[in-house]
Design a protein around this motif. Structure first.
Motif, mmCIF file in Angstrom:
data_model
loop_
_atom_site.group_PDB
_atom_site.id
_atom_site.type_symbol
_atom_site.label_atom_id
_atom_site.label_comp_id
_atom_site.label_asym_id
_atom_site.label_seq_id
_atom_site.Cartn_x
_atom_site.Cartn_y
_atom_site.Cartn_z
ATOM 1 N N ALA A 140 -10.317 10.972 21.361
ATOM 2 C CA ALA A 140 -11.397 10.438 20.402
ATOM 3 C C ALA A 140 -10.683 9.664 19.325
ATOM 4 N N GLU A 141 -11.324 8.403 18.851
ATOM 5 C CA GLU A 141 -10.859 7.785 17.642
ATOM 6 C C GLU A 141 -12.175 7.525 17.025
ATOM 7 N N LEU A 142 -12.228 7.931 15.692
ATOM 8 C CA LEU A 142 -13.481 8.490 15.089
ATOM 9 C C LEU A 142 -13.240 7.962 13.602
ATOM 10 N N LEU A 143 -14.185 7.359 13.139
ATOM 11 C CA LEU A 143 -14.115 6.468 11.735
ATOM 12 C C LEU A 143 -15.272 6.944 10.794
ATOM 13 N N ASP A 144 -15.419 6.492 9.641
ATOM 14 C CA ASP A 144 -16.409 6.942 8.617
ATOM 15 C C ASP A 144 -16.284 8.168 8.329
ATOM 16 N N ARG A 145 -15.297 8.841 7.963
ATOM 17 C CA ARG A 145 -15.344 10.032 7.322
ATOM 18 C C ARG A 145 -15.857 11.154 8.461
ATOM 19 N N SER A 146 -15.526 11.000 9.628
ATOM 20 C CA SER A 146 -15.728 11.905 10.795
ATOM 21 C C SER A 146 -15.133 13.419 10.352
ATOM 22 N N ILE A 147 -15.864 14.340 11.125
ATOM 23 C CA ILE A 147 -15.339 15.737 10.617
ATOM 24 C C ILE A 147 -15.040 16.663 11.995
ATOM 25 N N LEU A 148 -14.019 17.004 12.006
ATOM 26 C CA LEU A 148 -13.327 17.875 13.204
ATOM 27 C C LEU A 148 -13.483 19.394 12.542
ATOM 28 N N THR A 149 -14.105 20.423 13.226
ATOM 29 C CA THR A 149 -14.215 21.838 12.693
ATOM 30 C C THR A 149 -13.691 22.809 13.950
ATOM 31 N N ASN A 150 -12.688 23.782 13.740
ATOM 32 C CA ASN A 150 -12.302 24.518 14.520
ATOM 33 C C ASN A 150 -11.892 25.976 13.811
ATOM 34 N N GLN A 151 -12.458 26.911 14.378
ATOM 35 C CA GLN A 151 -12.268 28.240 13.936
ATOM 36 C C GLN A 151 -12.296 28.353 12.373
ATOM 37 N N GLY A 152 -13.173 27.739 11.693
ATOM 38 C CA GLY A 152 -13.420 28.003 10.459
ATOM 39 C C GLY A 152 -12.654 26.937 9.450
ATOM 40 N N LYS A 153 -11.736 26.101 10.266
ATOM 41 C CA LYS A 153 -11.166 24.983 9.612
ATOM 42 C C LYS A 153 -11.639 23.611 9.754
ATOM 43 N N LYS A 154 -11.902 23.033 8.766
ATOM 44 C CA LYS A 154 -12.705 21.512 8.716
ATOM 45 C C LYS A 154 -11.733 20.450 8.511
ATOM 46 N N LEU A 155 -11.449 19.556 9.370
ATOM 47 C CA LEU A 155 -10.762 18.339 9.036
ATOM 48 C C LEU A 155 -11.405 17.253 8.799
ATOM 49 N N VAL A 156 -11.314 16.612 7.713
ATOM 50 C CA VAL A 156 -12.036 15.125 7.157
ATOM 51 C C VAL A 156 -11.010 14.191 6.927
ATOM 52 N N GLY A 157 -11.458 13.013 7.236
ATOM 53 C CA GLY A 157 -10.668 11.757 7.076
ATOM 54 C C GLY A 157 -11.311 10.535 7.061
ATOM 55 N N ASP A 158 -10.995 9.440 6.475
ATOM 56 C CA ASP A 158 -11.439 8.111 6.615
ATOM 57 C C ASP A 158 -11.411 7.646 8.183
ATOM 58 N N SER A 159 -10.423 8.308 8.887
ATOM 59 C CA SER A 159 -10.282 7.975 10.415
ATOM 60 C C SER A 159 -9.629 9.120 11.089
ATOM 61 N N LEU A 160 -9.913 9.639 12.203
ATOM 62 C CA LEU A 160 -9.460 10.625 12.966
ATOM 63 C C LEU A 160 -8.948 10.264 14.297
ATOM 64 N N PHE A 161 -8.008 11.079 14.628
ATOM 65 C CA PHE A 161 -7.772 10.828 16.304
ATOM 66 C C PHE A 161 -7.644 12.146 16.714
ATOM 67 N N TYR A 162 -8.196 12.408 17.690
ATOM 68 C CA TYR A 162 -8.363 13.966 18.335
ATOM 69 C C TYR A 162 -7.966 13.899 19.681
ATOM 70 N N ASP A 163 -7.048 14.661 20.226
ATOM 71 C CA ASP A 163 -6.650 14.913 21.724
ATOM 72 C C ASP A 163 -7.062 16.251 22.222
ATOM 73 N N ARG A 164 -8.402 16.463 22.775
ATOM 74 C CA ARG A 164 -8.732 17.771 23.303
ATOM 75 C C ARG A 164 -7.776 18.529 24.196
ATOM 76 N N VAL A 165 -7.223 17.831 25.087
ATOM 77 C CA VAL A 165 -6.182 18.405 25.945
ATOM 78 C C VAL A 165 -4.898 18.932 25.472
ATOM 79 N N ALA A 166 -4.517 17.914 24.820
ATOM 80 C CA ALA A 166 -3.131 18.241 24.078
ATOM 81 C C ALA A 166 -3.611 19.414 22.536
ATOM 82 N N GLY A 167 -4.539 19.281 22.243
ATOM 83 C CA GLY A 167 -5.356 20.325 21.237
ATOM 84 C C GLY A 167 -4.635 19.939 20.072
ATOM 85 N N TYR A 168 -4.709 18.639 19.653
ATOM 86 C CA TYR A 168 -4.185 18.295 18.343
ATOM 87 C C TYR A 168 -5.281 16.958 17.594
ATOM 88 N N GLY A 169 -5.333 17.086 16.130
ATOM 89 C CA GLY A 169 -6.035 16.022 15.661
ATOM 90 C C GLY A 169 -5.136 15.368 14.618
#
Length: 567
Positions: free
Chosen positions: A257-286
């Motif tokens: 995923a390539e996400l813009l506009d302050r997108s939010i990634l939440t995982n096990q109580g942790k929340k990652l926010v940024g102007d833009s995000l890159f997320y790879d579900r298979v590799a398991g990193y953002g």
């Protein structure tokens, strides 16, 4: 003479009538056979224009009847309508239409088809339904009830579908479902293009994948590359995490995923926010870029910066570019800055889980009751110990502590006690001239409710101390030496010191203090280095030349010389 003149006039009238008739005849001939242009290069263009004028009369625009078991017509009441019954087959251009019965309207070049309706175009597009109205002029097909569109690996289900053959676009407006090998999409309104494989969905959009569910208000999806384009508030939920975004791309095939506009990634109580995000579900990193904030709601801390990397498989993260670690578990937050901040977890999914938080280089931290600087720092959650390396300095109100290494042991995010190792020094400023000073090989400082109350100094102890009256009047200057000293604090000031064992020294009156005794040999006052507030942690100010400590011990890993020789 008169008769001849009259005859001549009649002949003239006939002559002019003949000339007029001939002119009119010539004009008609010219109108029927226009003059050809002299420039032969323009002839193909005129020929093309002539052919384009004939195109509306092309027989391909007509809906043809190919077969019907029965045909009826009422030339009196409905002369332009053909009634067809049984195994009806029709064609318009490359589109074939089948049904149980139909009406063909010749004047409007349109068709109504009933029961078991099927439309086929080539071997890639098939549309089914219970009812069809097809307009041969606009080439728009309206299908109703139990509608199914099949285009290779894609199937669209709805009860109301309009298909525009000119634009090769089908759209529904009363709810529908689009399916391919990977995903199932539902929405109130949607459109699909068999040519581009592109689809658009609006209102109550839901994309169901075996590994996640995406809900949105507006979504674009390509059935060929399996990429979903997020155009409105959207949520992507899986067993492990939750993504919120209002704009971006999600590849449902690669799960990137390539996400813009302050997108939010939440995982096990942790929340990652940024102007833009890159997320790879298979590799398991953002990865988050610009104005990044990573919050841990369970441990009540966060990382901020302009870049952050988070690995959800190893529960590790690091932040750079104005990176700050913030602990807000207590009422007063602790702010820590370093060039790089790193979080590493060990013994995942066990009862012995612990984490290391590393900060390097040019570390500065600030809280209203404690401040510190060093080159690098490690916090271990196993023993709640924070170790400061390379010229560390710690301040608690008016007290300055420093040494080669400082270990701070925490109790519920507040300082319990601190261990200053080698070249330990504590200094308390009384005014710009007078300082209480204690040095030794090592110190242990004990805190109560964040205030330093007791200091134990061990090895080569030296003091330069000003005893006071109750009104804070200094009564003298005490220079003592010993092996063990217990120093007690009251109201954040040094109150008294007690030596264990033998000690020696001199008590000087205030007006008889030797100038060379005012400062201990290791005295340093680093007020110019101390962080002033939470914003000042970004302003690195190192020690002046010559004021840095020279380590008394070699902390490098030991090497077995015998092994070196054998190698």
């Amino acid at each position: 003479m008169l008769k001849r003149n009259k005859k001549d006039k009649q002949q003239d009238r006939h002559r002019w009538l003949l000339i007029g008739f001939l002119c009119l005849f010539g004009v008609c001939l010219v109108a029927q056979n226009p003059k050809k242009p002299a420039d032969k290069k323009q002839q193909p263009a005129n020929k093309q224009q002539s052919e384009s004028k004939k195109q509306p009369e092309n027989k391909k625009t007509k809906v043809y009847l190919l077969h019907a078991d029965e045909g009826q017509a009422d030339k009196l009441s409905r002369p332009d309508v053909q009634v067809l019954i049984g195994n009806v087959k029709m064609r318009h251009d490359s589109m074939y239409m089948y049904c149980d019965s139909a009406l063909i309207f010749e004047k409007t070049n349109s068709v109504e088809a009933f029961s078991n309706v099927r439309m086929e175009q080539g071997d890639t597009l098939f549309i089914y339904g219970d009812y069809l109205y097809y307009d041969g002029m606009t080439q728009i097909a309206q299908l109703r009830e139990n509608v199914k569109m099949i285009n290779r690996n894609t199937t669209l289900l709805t009860d109301s579908l309009n298909y525009d053959r000119l634009y090769d676009l089908g759209y529904y407006f009363e709810g529908g479902t689009l399916m391919d090998e990977e995903n199932v999409l539902t929405s109130d309104w949607g459109e699909y293009s068999p040519a581009t494989k592109q689809s658009v969905f609006n209102h109550d959009v839901k994309l169901v994948n075996p590994k996640f569910v995406l809900t949105s208000d507006t979504l674009r999806y390509n059935t060929e590359n399996k990429i979903a384009v997020i155009l409105g508030p959207s949520n992507i939920v899986s067993d492990n995490n939750h993504i919120y975004s209002e704009r971006g791309f999600y590849n449902t095939l690669t799960e990137q995923a390539e996400l813009l506009d302050r997108s939010i990634l939440t995982n096990q109580g942790k929340k990652l926010v940024g102007d833009s995000l890159f997320y790879d579900r298979v590799a398991g990193y953002g990865e988050a870029f610009d104005n990044v904030k990573m919050t841990d709601a369970i441990n009540k801390n966060m990382l901020t910066g302009d870049y952050c990397f988070y690995n959800e498989l190893t529960d590790s993260a690091f932040a750079t570019k104005r990176a700050v670690a913030i602990d807000y578990s207590q009422g007063d937050s602790l702010f820590m800055h370093g060039d790089t901040l790193q979080l590493v977890s060990y013994n995942l999914n066990t009862d012995s889980l612990y984490r290391l938080m590393k900060a390097y280089h040019k570390v500065r931290m600030y809280r209203t009751d404690v401040q510190g600087v060093c080159d690098s720092l490690v916090y271990n959650s196993k023993d709640s110990c924070m170790t400061m390396y390379t010229d560390p300095i710690l301040w608690n109100d008016g007290q300055q502590l420093l040494g080669e290494e400082i270990k701070i042991y925490m109790n519920d995010s507040t300082i319990d006690w601190a261990h200053i190792i080698n070249q330990a020094l504590t200094v308390e400023m009384k005014d710009s001239i007078h300082y209480n000073q204690v040095s030794g090989k090592e110190m242990k400082a004990y805190f109560i409710n964040g205030d330093m109350r007791h200091i134990e100094v061990v090895g080569n102890v030296q003091t330069a101390f000003y005893p006071e009256e109750k009104d804070s009047t200094m009564t003298g200057f005490n220079c003592l030496e010993g092996s063990v000293l217990h120093l007690y604090m009251k109201d954040k000031k040094m109150e008294k010191g007690l030596f264990v064992g033998k000690s020696n020294g001199t008590m000087y009156p205030m007006d008889q203090i030797p100038p060379d005794k005012l400062r201990l040999p290791t005295f340093s006052w680093f007020d110019y280095v101390r962080p002033l507030n939470k914003d000042d942690i970004f302003n690195w100010r190192g020690k002046r030349a010559g004021e840095t400590l020279k380590p008394t011990t070699d902390r490098r890993p030991k090497t077995d010389k015998r092994n070196l020789i054998n190698m």
